[in-house]
Design a protein around this motif. Structure first.
Motif, mmCIF file in Angstrom:
data_model
loop_
_atom_site.group_PDB
_atom_site.id
_atom_site.type_symbol
_atom_site.label_atom_id
_atom_site.label_comp_id
_atom_site.label_asym_id
_atom_site.label_seq_id
_atom_site.Cartn_x
_atom_site.Cartn_y
_atom_site.Cartn_z
ATOM 1 N N ALA A 87 0.818 -1.343 0.142
ATOM 2 C CA ALA A 87 0.035 0.009 0.046
ATOM 3 C C ALA A 87 0.905 1.412 0.038
ATOM 4 N N GLU A 88 1.898 1.164 0.736
ATOM 5 C CA GLU A 88 3.034 2.552 0.749
ATOM 6 C C GLU A 88 3.559 2.417 -0.349
ATOM 7 N N LYS A 89 4.236 1.358 -0.883
ATOM 8 C CA LYS A 89 4.973 1.546 -2.042
ATOM 9 C C LYS A 89 4.220 1.783 -3.237
ATOM 10 N N TYR A 90 2.993 1.319 -3.666
ATOM 11 C CA TYR A 90 2.474 1.665 -4.600
ATOM 12 C C TYR A 90 1.115 2.578 -4.425
ATOM 13 N N ALA A 91 1.261 3.421 -3.578
ATOM 14 C CA ALA A 91 0.055 4.263 -3.243
ATOM 15 C C ALA A 91 -0.290 5.107 -4.412
ATOM 16 N N ASN A 92 0.159 5.204 -5.355
ATOM 17 C CA ASN A 92 -0.207 5.961 -6.617
ATOM 18 C C ASN A 92 -0.913 5.100 -7.374
ATOM 19 N N LYS A 93 -1.120 3.778 -7.076
ATOM 20 C CA LYS A 93 -1.773 2.732 -8.146
ATOM 21 C C LYS A 93 -2.505 2.097 -7.407
ATOM 22 N N PHE A 94 -2.728 1.893 -6.039
ATOM 23 C CA PHE A 94 -3.530 0.967 -5.155
ATOM 24 C C PHE A 94 -4.100 1.887 -4.185
ATOM 25 N N ILE A 95 -5.374 1.097 -3.694
ATOM 26 C CA ILE A 95 -6.165 2.080 -2.894
ATOM 27 C C ILE A 95 -6.919 0.860 -1.969
ATOM 28 N N ARG A 96 -6.780 1.049 -0.632
ATOM 29 C CA ARG A 96 -7.398 -0.060 0.572
ATOM 30 C C ARG A 96 -8.849 0.187 0.464
ATOM 31 N N ILE A 97 -9.631 -0.849 0.207
ATOM 32 C CA ILE A 97 -10.936 -0.953 0.292
ATOM 33 C C ILE A 97 -11.550 -1.572 1.355
ATOM 34 N N ASN A 98 -10.651 -2.499 2.118
ATOM 35 C CA ASN A 98 -11.180 -2.837 3.263
ATOM 36 C C ASN A 98 -9.933 -3.348 4.025
#
Length: 152
Positions: A87-98
């Motif tokens: 989540a930290e490394k790819y914060a520009n590509k991924f978003i946490r949904i749960n």
């Protein structure tokens, strides 16, 4: 044009800042070169085999039975990194949904309301995930549905 390099040991990602008095073809070309640099990848494991996965090919990352799994259109792969590290490394590509799922923002097809007001996120590969109420405002902000979540 001046080029400055600052090496900071605590930096995890490379950042590029362009300072200019005007936008011109030279700046546009420079931005295109930077944007089209080699794709980000992560390592996935399937049995004894090791795969280099392009981030753009990843639909979701989720935890199942204490393992972090990376889902692509072709298969699922185990990842040695923790969910929070991805989540930290790819914060520009991924978003946490749960609590246990990250979604590739570019793979979102729709956000649908379901019974008991639990929204579901449908990906372009037709896989659906429940969205936690805790993460819904940030997701809506990233999608441009409300103000205030895009910068979080």
């Amino acid at each position: 044009m001046k080029v400055h390099l600052h090496i900071e040991a605590d930096k995890k990602d490379t950042e590029v800042h362009i300072y200019t008095s005007e936008f011109n073809p030279e700046i546009e070309q420079l931005m295109n070169i930077l944007k089209n640099s080699p794709q980000e990848t992560l390592i996935g494991y399937k049995g004894a085999d090791i795969y280099v996965l392009k981030i753009d090919a990843v639909f979701s990352v989720f935890i199942e039975d204490t393992k972090v799994l990376v889902q692509t259109d072709e298969d699922e792969y185990e990842c040695k990194l923790k969910l929070y590290e991805l989540a930290e490394k790819y914060a520009n590509k991924f978003i946490r949904i749960n609590k246990s799922t990250l979604i590739n923002i570019d793979k979102i097809h729709s956000l649908q309301s379901k019974l008991l007001n639990f929204p579901q996120l449908i990906l372009t590969n037709e896989v659906s995930f429940n969205v936690s109420r805790k993460y819904l405002p940030v997701l809506k902000g990233k999608l441009g549905l409300i103000n205030g979540g895009a910068g979080k």
